[in-house]
Scaffold this motif. Structure first.
Motif, short mmCIF file in Angstrom:
data_model
loop_
_atom_site.label_atom_id
_atom_site.label_comp_id
_atom_site.label_asym_id
_atom_site.label_seq_id
_atom_site.Cartn_x
_atom_site.Cartn_y
_atom_site.Cartn_z
N ALA A 185 -7.91 9.31 -3.51
CA ALA A 185 -7.68 8.26 -4.52
C ALA A 185 -6.22 7.81 -4.49
O ALA A 185 -5.91 6.64 -4.71
N HIS A 186 -5.32 8.74 -4.19
CA HIS A 186 -3.89 8.45 -4.21
C HIS A 186 -3.49 7.54 -3.05
O HIS A 186 -2.60 6.70 -3.19
N ASP A 187 -4.14 7.70 -1.90
CA ASP A 187 -3.77 6.88 -0.74
C ASP A 187 -4.99 6.60 0.16
O ASP A 187 -5.10 7.12 1.27
N PRO A 188 -5.90 5.76 -0.31
CA PRO A 188 -7.12 5.50 0.46
C PRO A 188 -6.83 4.85 1.81
O PRO A 188 -7.56 5.09 2.77
N ALA A 189 -5.77 4.07 1.90
CA ALA A 189 -5.48 3.40 3.18
C ALA A 189 -5.18 4.42 4.27
O ALA A 189 -5.71 4.33 5.38
N ALA A 190 -4.36 5.42 3.96
CA ALA A 190 -3.98 6.41 4.96
C ALA A 190 -5.11 7.42 5.21
O ALA A 190 -5.32 7.87 6.33
N THR A 191 -5.83 7.79 4.14
CA THR A 191 -6.83 8.85 4.30
C THR A 191 -8.15 8.34 4.88
O THR A 191 -8.74 9.00 5.73
N LEU A 192 -8.60 7.16 4.41
CA LEU A 192 -9.91 6.66 4.84
C LEU A 192 -9.83 5.65 5.98
O LEU A 192 -10.74 5.55 6.80
N GLY A 193 -8.75 4.88 6.00
CA GLY A 193 -8.61 3.84 7.03
C GLY A 193 -9.36 2.58 6.65
O GLY A 193 -10.25 2.59 5.79
N ARG A 218 -11.53 0.50 8.27
CA ARG A 218 -12.95 0.33 8.57
C ARG A 218 -13.83 1.00 7.50
O ARG A 218 -14.76 0.39 6.96
N VAL A 219 -13.52 2.26 7.19
CA VAL A 219 -14.34 3.01 6.24
C VAL A 219 -14.23 2.41 4.85
O VAL A 219 -15.23 2.30 4.12
N ARG A 220 -13.02 1.98 4.46
CA ARG A 220 -12.86 1.37 3.12
C ARG A 220 -13.69 0.09 3.02
O ARG A 220 -14.33 -0.16 2.00
N ALA A 221 -13.68 -0.70 4.09
CA ALA A 221 -14.42 -1.97 4.06
C ALA A 221 -15.92 -1.72 3.96
O ALA A 221 -16.64 -2.43 3.26
N GLU A 222 -16.40 -0.67 4.63
CA GLU A 222 -17.85 -0.45 4.67
C GLU A 222 -18.36 0.41 3.52
O GLU A 222 -19.52 0.28 3.11
N HIS A 223 -17.54 1.32 3.03
CA HIS A 223 -18.05 2.31 2.06
C HIS A 223 -17.24 2.40 0.77
O HIS A 223 -17.54 3.23 -0.08
N GLY A 224 -16.18 1.62 0.62
CA GLY A 224 -15.37 1.71 -0.59
C GLY A 224 -14.36 2.84 -0.49
O GLY A 224 -14.18 3.43 0.58
#
Ligand SMILES: [Zn+2]
Length: 412
Positions: A62-70, A72-78
């Motif tokens: 939650a603190h850094d979704p860009a670095a942890t999830l990347g 592609r994953v954020r776009a597809e899964h939140g």
């Protein structure tokens, strides 16, 4: 990348030795240890060490979704980790259950909200709006029930393993050997009043005992033994009858079973790695003292006959790397098994690719060393490693003559 501190769930059906031995801890443990959770599930997150203290993986993401999830994953899964990885150790059979499709989950969640049923109520079916496809890969010989068997075969099984009371139901199924016939039989059995249910269960168990005594080499011996075992754990439970309609699978280590939405299943015995979409939606179908919502179960169950065949496995690259991918359709996860040998050809493997997204690895045999940008982490047997999306060029090196790692990523 960082080692994860992972919670253990102490359900009563768990093993007191399997998870302790996997992790090199004294066995037997004080309590049954059922599941090791490696993920960011809000109910029981794994933890990361952080100077002096610790932070949950849920908070770290939650603190850094860009670095942890990347991206592609954020776009597809939140902004949540889409999968949960577990090691499961079943000493006793789990309840029969099925998971809803995404559409059923969305409907059911809204319906139960409208009805004002609290999220933690024991009769609440839908805890979230998500589906829950799951894949289990055996670490030890593993026994499970999964999906409805071809009705023609079931008629043959029941003819051998039961007596005069069952014959009536057997004839019903023989007359309609399809999903409609299975649905009718399942519905009749799960709603039988106590006395006829007891009589039918006795008819089945007597039949199994007789078969085992009279036919020393019969093909239905494993099924007969399984049904007797279930009848002992769950006396008077209609789920034992249901079990006679399902495929009985005995997996060898390395073999996987995929459970799509609506597939009625139960894990019976063994240790395995399990990966699933991050959801809690379970509809129970018997072999449990817990709430069984028959109407909702009938809405969700898929009665089409199937085979419980092991999931196909393919090599990650034609050159023959040490990584074997389990081929499933779930968008939330992809599980692979990495086999390394410190003295052989496959002593190391690269697992960092651009846009791989977040990864969780668990070492199930031997031990490995993970290297990334000059950093080095020992991952002993039983330990889990968190690799955020921003870590690339991660290389695993075998720590022994046989090192085995399971790797969960978000499917590309
Ligand atoms: Zn399940």
């Amino acid at each position: 990348m960082q080692l994860l501190e992972c919670p253990i769930r102490n359900y009563a059906w768990g093993s007191r030795t399997s998870l302790a031995e996997l992790r090199g801890l004294p066995a037997p443990a004080d309590h049954p240890e059922a599941e090791l959770w490696m993920g960011a599930h809000p109910a029981d997150s794994a933890w990361l060490r952080e100077d002096g203290g610790r932070v949950s993986l849920v908070d770290a993401i939650a603190h850094d979704p860009a670095a942890t999830l990347g991206s592609r994953v954020r776009a597809e899964h939140g902004d949540q980790l889409p999968f949960l990885l577990k090691v499961l150790a079943a000493e006793e059979p789990l309840s029969l259950q099925a998971h809803p499709s995404r559409e059923q989950a969305r409907d059911g969640f809204a319906r139960e909200n409208r009805a004002g049923i609290p999220l933690d109520a024991p009769h609440r079916n839908y805890k979230d709006e998500n589906h829950k496809p799951e894949l289990l890969v055996a670490l030890t010989p593993f026994r499970a029930l999964a999906g409805f068997r071809d009705p023609a075969k079931t008629v043959d099984v029941l003819k051998h393993l039961s007596g005069p009371i069952m014959k009536h139901y057997c004839d019903m199924l023989a007359e309609q050997p399809d999903s409609g016939g299975l649905r009718a039989l399942f519905t009749t059995w799960i709603t039988l009043p106590h006395r006829p249910l007891r009589a039918l269960l006795d008819d089945l168990t007597d039949g199994c005992v007789r078969y085992l005594r009279e036919d020393a080499h019969g093909p239905f011996r494993p099924v007969a033994k399984m049904l007797l075992e279930l009848a002992e754990y769950y006396p008077g439970d209609a789920g034992v009858l249901t079990a006679s309609l399902l495929n009985y699978a005995e997996l060898e280590p390395g073999e996987g079973l995929y459970l799509a939405a609506g597939s009625l299943h139960a894990y019976l015995h063994g240790m395995g790695v399990e990966v699933m979409a991050n959801s809690d939606n379970v509809l129970r179908g018997g072999m449990t003292p817990k709430h069984v919502d028959v109407a909702e179960l009938l809405r969700v169950l898929d009665f089409s006959p199937t085979d419980a065949l092991p999931v196909g496995v393919y090599n990650a690259s034609p050159g023959g790397t040490a990584e074997f991918i389990y081929d499933t359709p779930a968008p939330e996860f992809q599980l692979s098994r990495i086999e390394l040998d410190a003295t052989g050809l496959h002593h190391s493997v690269s697992i960092g690719v651009i846009d791989a997204g977040p990864q969780i690895l668990v070492c199930t045999h031997g031990g490995v060393t993970a290297r990334c940008e000059g950093e080095e982490i020992e991952v002993p047997q039983g330990a889990a490693l968190w690799v955020p999306a921003c870590d690339r060029e991660v290389i695993l090196h075998a720590g022994s003559a046989r090192s085995q790692v399971f790797r969960a990523v978000v499917r590309a």
